[in-house]
Structure formats: structure tokens, C-alpha cells
Design a protein around this motif. Structure first.
Motif, PDB file in Angstrom:
ATOM      1  N   ASP A 142       0.848  -1.192   0.000  1.00  0.00           N
ATOM      2  CA  ASP A 142       0.000   0.000   0.000  1.00  0.00           C
ATOM      3  C   ASP A 142       0.887   1.246   0.000  1.00  0.00           C
ATOM      4  O   ASP A 142       1.427   1.642   1.019  1.00  0.00           O
ATOM      5  N   GLY A 143       1.042   1.842  -1.176  1.00  0.00           N
ATOM      6  CA  GLY A 143       1.853   3.050  -1.283  1.00  0.00           C
ATOM      7  C   GLY A 143       1.023   4.305  -1.416  1.00  0.00           C
ATOM      8  O   GLY A 143       1.530   5.333  -1.866  1.00  0.00           O
ATOM      9  N   THR A 144      -0.242   4.228  -1.008  1.00  0.00           N
ATOM     10  CA  THR A 144      -1.134   5.377  -1.185  1.00  0.00           C
ATOM     11  C   THR A 144      -0.744   6.563  -0.313  1.00  0.00           C
ATOM     12  O   THR A 144      -1.171   7.680  -0.577  1.00  0.00           O
ATOM     13  N   GLN A 145       0.057   6.308   0.756  1.00  0.00           N
ATOM     14  CA  GLN A 145       0.461   7.403   1.636  1.00  0.00           C
ATOM     15  C   GLN A 145       1.906   7.843   1.383  1.00  0.00           C
ATOM     16  O   GLN A 145       2.396   8.739   2.061  1.00  0.00           O
ATOM     17  N   ASP A 146       2.585   7.198   0.431  1.00  0.00           N
ATOM     18  CA  ASP A 146       3.970   7.573   0.136  1.00  0.00           C
ATOM     19  C   ASP A 146       4.011   8.900  -0.605  1.00  0.00           C
ATOM     20  O   ASP A 146       3.158   9.186  -1.449  1.00  0.00           O
ATOM     21  N   ASP A 147       5.048   9.688  -0.311  1.00  0.00           N
ATOM     22  CA  ASP A 147       5.179  10.989  -0.969  1.00  0.00           C
ATOM     23  C   ASP A 147       5.594  10.850  -2.426  1.00  0.00           C
ATOM     24  O   ASP A 147       5.207  11.650  -3.279  1.00  0.00           O
ATOM     25  N   GLU A 148       6.406   9.854  -2.734  1.00  0.00           N
ATOM     26  CA  GLU A 148       6.908   9.661  -4.084  1.00  0.00           C
ATOM     27  C   GLU A 148       6.677   8.221  -4.528  1.00  0.00           C
ATOM     28  O   GLU A 148       6.726   7.296  -3.722  1.00  0.00           O
ATOM     29  N   ARG A 149       6.437   8.053  -5.824  1.00  0.00           N
ATOM     30  CA  ARG A 149       6.279   6.698  -6.375  1.00  0.00           C
ATOM     31  C   ARG A 149       7.570   5.904  -6.232  1.00  0.00           C
ATOM     32  O   ARG A 149       7.544   4.677  -6.059  1.00  0.00           O
ATOM     33  N   GLU A 150       8.719   6.592  -6.324  1.00  0.00           N
ATOM     34  CA  GLU A 150      10.001   5.901  -6.201  1.00  0.00           C
ATOM     35  C   GLU A 150      10.085   5.136  -4.878  1.00  0.00           C
ATOM     36  O   GLU A 150      10.650   4.045  -4.817  1.00  0.00           O
ATOM     37  N   GLU A 151       9.546   5.727  -3.831  1.00  0.00           N
ATOM     38  CA  GLU A 151       9.606   5.069  -2.528  1.00  0.00           C
ATOM     39  C   GLU A 151       8.833   3.749  -2.542  1.00  0.00           C
ATOM     40  O   GLU A 151       9.297   2.728  -2.018  1.00  0.00           O
ATOM     41  N   THR A 152       7.666   3.754  -3.167  1.00  0.00           N
ATOM     42  CA  THR A 152       6.874   2.526  -3.251  1.00  0.00           C
ATOM     43  C   THR A 152       7.592   1.474  -4.082  1.00  0.00           C
ATOM     44  O   THR A 152       7.629   0.292  -3.728  1.00  0.00           O
ATOM     45  N   TRP A 153       8.201   1.889  -5.193  1.00  0.00           N
ATOM     46  CA  TRP A 153       8.922   0.930  -6.024  1.00  0.00           C
ATOM     47  C   TRP A 153      10.178   0.410  -5.330  1.00  0.00           C
ATOM     48  O   TRP A 153      10.567  -0.748  -5.511  1.00  0.00           O
ATOM     49  N   ASP A 154      10.823   1.256  -4.516  1.00  0.00           N
ATOM     50  CA  ASP A 154      11.972   0.781  -3.731  1.00  0.00           C
ATOM     51  C   ASP A 154      11.549  -0.345  -2.798  1.00  0.00           C
ATOM     52  O   ASP A 154      12.258  -1.341  -2.624  1.00  0.00           O
ATOM     53  N   LEU A 155      10.391  -0.178  -2.173  1.00  0.00           N
ATOM     54  CA  LEU A 155       9.888  -1.227  -1.280  1.00  0.00           C
ATOM     55  C   LEU A 155       9.522  -2.477  -2.064  1.00  0.00           C
ATOM     56  O   LEU A 155       9.768  -3.607  -1.621  1.00  0.00           O
ATOM     57  N   ALA A 156       8.941  -2.291  -3.257  1.00  0.00           N
ATOM     58  CA  ALA A 156       8.595  -3.452  -4.087  1.00  0.00           C
ATOM     59  C   ALA A 156       9.852  -4.227  -4.478  1.00  0.00           C
ATOM     60  O   ALA A 156       9.879  -5.464  -4.448  1.00  0.00           O
TER      61      ALA A 156
END
Length: 431
Positions: free
Chosen positions: A272-286
Motif C-alpha cells: 500500500d503506497g497510497t500514503q507515500d510521498d513519491e512513487r520511487e519510494e513505493t517501487w523501492d519497497l517493491a
């Protein structure tokens, strides 16, 4: 898909802590509470120190050539100061009013020696400040007294043996005629005179064992840590526990039934990256959650489907390639929209193509494919499938695609959720 464990990077830790800040805060506060409660568990202790200097006492008090640094073994003196004999004398010195026993005195006493010195620091810890100072002084005094007693006994033994030799020679020395005619008797007379001089020297020997450098005084503050150090230690311990827990929770399988109206299927790993400031952060976690193996006998294929193409933005597959690159992994980006549909329909990528990739990780982006049948065909030959969806995507379209993928046994490894796309928001506002 085979897995390999990678160490967590700093960015992963920071992201995980931020995403699970409530959990981290709760565990940290729990550690703080444990630290503060330790005040009531750890007994209060006071520490006092008495210092004494050690005077060298040689095995032969008459010797004037003995080096004082060799005459005193400070390690031996430390053991003597902590001995049961000294502790017993200290208990006797404290008097009948003291309730301490010998073992308590031994357990609470430590002895230290500053480097290259003839000083003993006798340290005692006790529940009260007065007791700590009194016992430290009593142990120091008892140590000096025991050392004085040993030196006195040694001196008396030398005096006694010397006097015995003089007594044996006295009758021989009393006959001057025999002494004058017999050289052996004359030598014995000389020995008797020498022994008499030794008796006089022994009487002048100082058996002082040492002296106080400083007496122990009652400390004004306890030596055990107070509320502030224990609280900080507990808080730090809580953080040490909380961060690994947050990292573990990031890898747990979760079920999110509804995120802003976007349903996901059961038994999926959902990011759930809906609260992340940047998409990069969500992809880093992925990228961290995928655990890409270091080596593979054939190429690894990961299919990315991002729903509708987003104009002016990198394709989702390229975003994952970039995230893997930030983790030190190399990956190849392939846009399935540029592959002939007939080739895809025949089962692309083929086993021969995967072997030709020579162990590379290949990210196949199917976002630009117009046919769900082609998406399913790619998914059947992929090691894993990642669905990158905005919470504004069409729910019915997503359900249809997931159903098709599951019917063909595709491995939906991860569903990554992103905030609504700006172009969707602008379109809604304009209408």
C-alpha cells in the motif's frame, strides 16, 4: 520464483519506520516504560572508596638492596585485601551493632590498583551511603592491620632464630684461652658478635605496612542509574526491537479488502503506497520485497501491468528497473507493446529466449498491450506478476484481469497500490 535474502538498506529501514511509525512509537514507549519500571526493580546502591599506599616489606628486612618494585606484588595485595581473613577482621572492627556478615563484605568489595603505583583503591557498594563508607574504611584498616601482623610475625621469627644461634655460641665465646688457640673457635666468636649486631638491627626495623591516602566518605548520590539513564536506555532498546519488527511486517502477507474503493484478491502480497510521498519510494519497497536471486540458470521474467498508460511518466516496468538499480541489481526493460501480438499469442517469452537472457532479470511491461489475452499469455510464461494500480482505476477491469490470471495459474506476487493519478484528478475536476 526462487528467493535470496538481501540485507536491508538504509532507505528501506527509513521507509519502513515511516510507514509503521505507530508500531515503532508504541514499542519505543513500551521500552521507555520498562526502563522507568526498572527503577523499582534495581536496588539502590551507594559506592565509597578508601585508598591506601602499600609499603614494601621484603622477605629479609635486613636487606638494603631489594628493589621496592619487586618487593611488592600488587596483584597479590589485591587478593589479600579481598580475602576472607581481611573481611572477617573488618566485620569485627565494625562492631556488634553491624548486621553485616563476612560474605556480604566480600561480595560488595572490589579492589583496584592504578597502573604503575603502590596504591590500593578499596571500593565498597552498599544500600546506604554511611554503610558503604564505613565498610570501605573498615576493610582498608583491616588490610593494613593484617599486613602489619604478618610483618611483625616475620620479624619476630628472625629475631628468635638469631637469638637461638647466639645462645649456642655464647659458651664458646666465654672461654678466651680456647678461642685464642683454636681458629675454628675464633671464627665462631666472630659469628656471635655479628649475630649480636643483627639483633640490634632487627630491633630498629619499621614494620609499618602502609598508610591511608584518603579515607572513604559517605557519597551524596547513588551509584545505580537514575530515572533519566534508565528511561533513555529503555527507549533505545525499544527502538532496537521496533525497527526489525517494522521490517518484518513489511514482508508479511497482508489482505487489504478495500483501499479507496479498489479491491484486491485474497492471499495476495499487497504494498500500500497510497500514503507515500513519491512513487520511487513505493517501487523501492517493491524491489526489496521481491528478493531477486543473485544467480539463475536462465533468465528471470517479471511481468508488470500498470493498467492505463500514464502520459509523461515512466512506464511502471521502467520504474521497477530503476528501483532495482538503486539496490545494485541489474535488470532489462522490455515493452511488451512493441512485441508482435502473434508472437505473444504463441507463448512469449519462450524457454529458449529465457535461456538466451543468460540469467538476467527481465522486466516485461504489458501496460501498453490492448488485449487482456496477450497479458495473460505473457503472465503464463513469467516467474511473477506485479499489478501496479492507482486507487482510481476501474475496479471491474481489475477484477476481470485478476480472474483471468488466476484461472491460468499465474503467480501474482505483488499488488502495488498508488495514489490517484494527477491526470485522472484533473479530468474529474474539469468535468
Amino acid at each position: 520464483m526462487s528467493t535470496g535474502t538481501k540485507p536491508a538498506e538504509l532507505s528501506d529501514i527509513v521507509s519502513s519506520v515511516r510507514r509503521h511509525w505507530i508500531l515503532v512509537g508504541f514499542i519505543s514507549l513500551l521500552g521507555l516504560a520498562v526502563g522507568l519500571l526498572a527503577i523499582f526493580v534495581i536496588p539502590v546502591q551507594y559506592t565509597a572508596t578508601a585508598s591506601v599506599s602499600v609499603k614494601p616489606l621484603t622477605a629479609d628486612p635486613l636487606s638494603t638492596s631489594t628493589d621496592s618494585t619487586r618487593a611488592v606484588n600488587m596483584a597479590t595485595e589485591e587478593q589479600m585485601a579481598r580475602s576472607r581473613r581481611v573481611a572477617t577482621a573488618a566485620v569485627d572492627r565494625l562492631g556488634a551493632d553491624s548486621t553485616l556478615d563476612v560474605q556480604t563484605v566480600i561480595d560488595g568489595t572490589t579492589v583496584e590498583t592504578p597502573q604503575d603505583s603502590l596504591v590500593l583503591n578499596i571500593v565498597h557498594s552498599a544500600p546506604t551511603a554511611r554503610q558503604a563508607a564505613a565498610v570501605a574504611n573498615a576493610v582498608a584498616e583491616s588490610y593494613l592491620e593484617v599486613r602489619r601482623t604478618d610483618a611483625t610475625q616475620q620479624l619476630e621469627l628472625l629475631q628468635s632464630r638469631t637469638q637461638e644461634q647466639i645462645d649456642r655460641l655464647k659458651p664458646l665465646k666465654a672461654n678466651p684461652d680456647t678461642e685464642a688457640t683454636d681458629p675454628g673457635r675464633r671464627l665462631q666468636g666472630v659469628q656471635a658478635d655479628s649475630l649480636g649486631s643483627m639483633i640490634a638491627e632487627l630491633a630498629r626495623i619499621d614494620v609499618t605496612p602502609g598508610r591511608f591516602v584518603s579515607r572513604a566518605v559517605a557519597p551524596t548520590h547513588p551509584s545505580t542509574p537514575g530515572a533519566a539513564p534508565l528511561g533513555i536506555a529503555g527507549l533505545f532498546l525499544g527502538l532496537i526491537v521496533a525497527v526489525p519488527v517494522a521490517l518484518t511486517r513489511k514482508n508479511e502477507q497482508t489482505e487489504i479488502n478495500d483501499v479507496d474503493g479498489l479491491p484486491v484478491t485474497e492471499h495476495q502480497l499487497v504494498l500500500d503506497g497510497t500514503q507515500d510521498d513519491e512513487r520511487e519510494e513505493t517501487w523501492d519497497l517493491a524491489a526489496f520485497m521481491l528478493k531477486i536471486p543473485k544467480r539463475a540458470s536462465r533468465g528471470r521474467t517479471i511481468m508488470i501491468d500498470g493498467g492505463e498508460p500514464a502520459s509523461g511518466r515512466l512506464a511502471p516496468g521502467q520504474e521497477l528497473v530503476d528501483a532495482l538499480g538503486r539496490r545494485g541489481e541489474t535488470a532489462r526493460f522490455v515493452d511488451a507493446g512493441e512485441v508482435d501480438g502473434r508472437v505473444i499469442g504463441q507463448g512469449w517469452p519462450t524457454e529458449a529466449e529465457r535461456r538466451a537472457w543468460n540469467g538476467e532479470v527481465v522486466i516485461v511491461d504489458t501496460t501498453n498491450l490492448l488485449s487482456d489475452a496477450h497479458r495473460v499469455s505473457v503472465a503464463e510464461n513469467a516467474d511473477a506478476v506485479i499489478l501496479a494500480r492507482s486507487t482510481a482505476d476501474d475496479v471491474r477491469t481489475l477484477r476481470r484481469l485478476v480472474g483471468l490470471l488466476e484461472s491460468k495459474g499465474a503467480n501474482i506476487a505483488l499488488t502495488a497500490l498508488f495514489p490517484p493519478r494527477p491526470e485522472y484528478t484533473e479530468l474529474t475536476t474539469t468535468q
